[in-house]
Design an enzyme around this catalytic site. Structure first.
Site, mmCIF file in Angstrom:
data_model
loop_
_atom_site.group_PDB
_atom_site.id
_atom_site.type_symbol
_atom_site.label_atom_id
_atom_site.label_comp_id
_atom_site.label_asym_id
_atom_site.label_seq_id
_atom_site.Cartn_x
_atom_site.Cartn_y
_atom_site.Cartn_z
ATOM 1 N N ASP A 150 6.513 -0.044 1.590
ATOM 2 C CA ASP A 150 5.438 -0.260 0.530
ATOM 3 C C ASP A 150 4.470 -1.068 0.995
ATOM 4 O O ASP A 150 4.277 -2.266 0.599
ATOM 5 C CB ASP A 150 5.704 -0.517 -0.882
ATOM 6 C CG ASP A 150 4.636 -0.578 -1.836
ATOM 7 O OD1 ASP A 150 3.560 -0.124 -1.634
ATOM 8 O OD2 ASP A 150 4.822 -1.087 -2.853
ATOM 9 N N ILE A 151 3.585 -0.613 2.303
ATOM 10 C CA ILE A 151 2.748 -1.570 2.902
ATOM 11 C C ILE A 151 1.393 -1.688 2.519
ATOM 12 O O ILE A 151 0.886 -0.483 2.477
ATOM 13 C CB ILE A 151 3.024 -1.298 4.634
ATOM 14 C CG1 ILE A 151 4.582 -1.198 5.171
ATOM 15 C CG2 ILE A 151 2.056 -2.117 5.189
ATOM 16 C CD1 ILE A 151 5.232 -2.407 4.559
ATOM 17 N N GLU A 152 1.031 -2.714 1.799
ATOM 18 C CA GLU A 152 -0.423 -2.484 1.276
ATOM 19 C C GLU A 152 -1.236 -3.671 1.904
ATOM 20 O O GLU A 152 -2.205 -3.738 1.269
ATOM 21 C CB GLU A 152 -0.330 -2.790 -0.342
ATOM 22 C CG GLU A 152 0.647 -1.738 -0.990
ATOM 23 C CD GLU A 152 0.652 -1.497 -2.350
ATOM 24 O OE1 GLU A 152 -0.381 -2.428 -2.874
ATOM 25 O OE2 GLU A 152 1.582 -0.892 -2.645
ATOM 26 N N LEU A 153 -0.760 -4.425 3.017
ATOM 27 C CA LEU A 153 -1.540 -5.460 3.557
ATOM 28 C C LEU A 153 -1.110 -5.680 4.972
ATOM 29 O O LEU A 153 -0.121 -5.089 5.327
ATOM 30 C CB LEU A 153 -1.708 -6.637 2.621
ATOM 31 C CG LEU A 153 -0.304 -7.462 2.100
ATOM 32 C CD1 LEU A 153 0.222 -8.325 3.026
ATOM 33 C CD2 LEU A 153 -0.537 -7.994 0.694
#
Ligand SMILES: *[C@@H]1O[C@H](CO)[C@@H](O)[C@H](O)[C@H]1NC(C)=O
Ligand SMILES: *[C@@H]1O[C@H](CO)[C@@H](O)[C@H](O)[C@H]1NC(C)=O
Ligand SMILES: *[C@@H]1O[C@H](CO)[C@@H](O)[C@H](O)[C@H]1NC(C)=O
Length: 298
Positions: A150-153
């Site tokens: 869940d890579i958001e940055l």
């Protein structure tokens, strides 16, 4: 001739497998871990509503940092307090539920700085959460089913290497499942390259907090167009509709249960890649009863 027959037999087997696979209903994936008032992992699994539980989150890793898990009020990893979850994880797995560790999240301190960094993080994850060995496993002896991205940055690069290095450990015995939770604008800024590798087993797309590709005030057009883009573009065989479990669970994108079951699922289910619904999160689901109201239609 023999080869031709073999090829035919192989194709028929695939068709049969596809048929068997599609005769099952979809499953619900849930995120657990970011709210101390969402009940235990055991209770989450006992509910019978979920096929996948993503433990959220490993919020710190990469760039040479010592990785850290954060499970809000559930337990304190610093004092080894989260090893209590080990028996709950194996309990969930005995019920047939896949338990994943979710990497990243909406806030945190994570990145990947090189292919070597990706390799080091993969090794750390294998030893501390999967089938490897470490004297300080944060969740104890339980062997998780895999890793959720869940890579958001952080970095937009090297996630495909992390996926590849993690998957290499599947050869040591138990399969390491890889799942991903990209945002619905296609392609995903952080996970686009990684998803293109085709290495991910399940992709639960976040159709929320993203105005151009979510359900908005009674209108399913943008959501269904985006679903079509994902199912026709991303090389993964199982795609899930990621949704907020209540109107409070996200800034936007919440779909009332009756709208989901009457206007959305009948369309998304026509795709052979449809595999179910992902919900954020157990806390909101517990308040709203969303998974219970949609379960029979998923
Ligand atoms: C979770 O449930 C299983 C099965 O009932 C039990 O063995 C285990 O001790 C429980 N774990 C916790 C922490 O309550
Ligand atoms: C992230 O980690 C770096 C390096 O350890 C540190 O300088 C920075 O303050 C951290 N940021 C946050 C938000 O924790
Ligand atoms: C729904 O949204 C689409 C895309 O924004 C728009 O073209 C369409 O007119 C809307 N339909 C209704 C009934 O408002």
């Amino acid at each position: 001739m023999a080869i031709k027959h073999q090829a035919l037999f192989f194709l028929l087997s695939l068709l049969v497998l596809t048929f068997i696979d599609r005769s099952f209903a979809g499953g619900i994936a849930i995120y657990w871990g970011q709210n101390g008032y969402e009940g235990t992992l055991n209770d989450t699994c006992t509910s019978g509503n979920y096929a996948y539980v993503n433990l959220a989150f490993l919020y710190k890793f990469g760039g040479g940092q010592t990785p850290e898990i954060n499970l809000a009020g559930h337990c304190n990893p610093d004092s080894g307090g989260c090893t209590i979850l080990s028996s709950e994880i194996t309990y969930c797995q005995r019920l047939g539920i896949k338990v994943m560790l979710s990497l990243g999240g909406g806030s945190g301190n994570y990145t990947l700085t090189s292919t070597q960094d990706a390799k080091d993080v993969a090794e750390y994850l294998w030893n501390n959460y999967l089938g490897g060995d470490s004297s300080s496993r944060p969740l104890g002896d339980a062997v998780l089913d895999g890793m959720d991205f869940d890579i958001e940055l952080g970095s937009t690069e090297y996630w495909s290497y992390l996926a590849m290095y993690l998957l290499e450990y599947s050869m040591e015995g138990k399969k390491v499942y890889l799942t991903a939770a990209p945002q619905c604008p296609y392609p995903d800024k952080y996970l686009g390259q990684a998803l293109d590798t085709g290495l991910f087993d399940h992709v639960w797309v976040q159709f929320y907090n993203n105005a151009p590709c979510e359900y908005t005030s009674g209108n399913v057009t943008n959501l269904l167009n985006s679903w079509k883009t994902w199912t026709s573009s991303v090389p993964a065989s199982k795609i899930f509709l990621g949704l907020p479990a209540s109107s409070d669970a996200a800034g936007s994108g919440y779909i009332p249960a009756d709208v989901l079951t009457s206007e959305v699922l009948p369309v998304t289910k026509t795709s052979s890649k449809y595999a179910g619904v992902m919900l954020w999160s157990r806390y909101y689901d517990l308040q709203s009863g969303y998974s219970s109201s949609i379960k029979s239609s998923v």
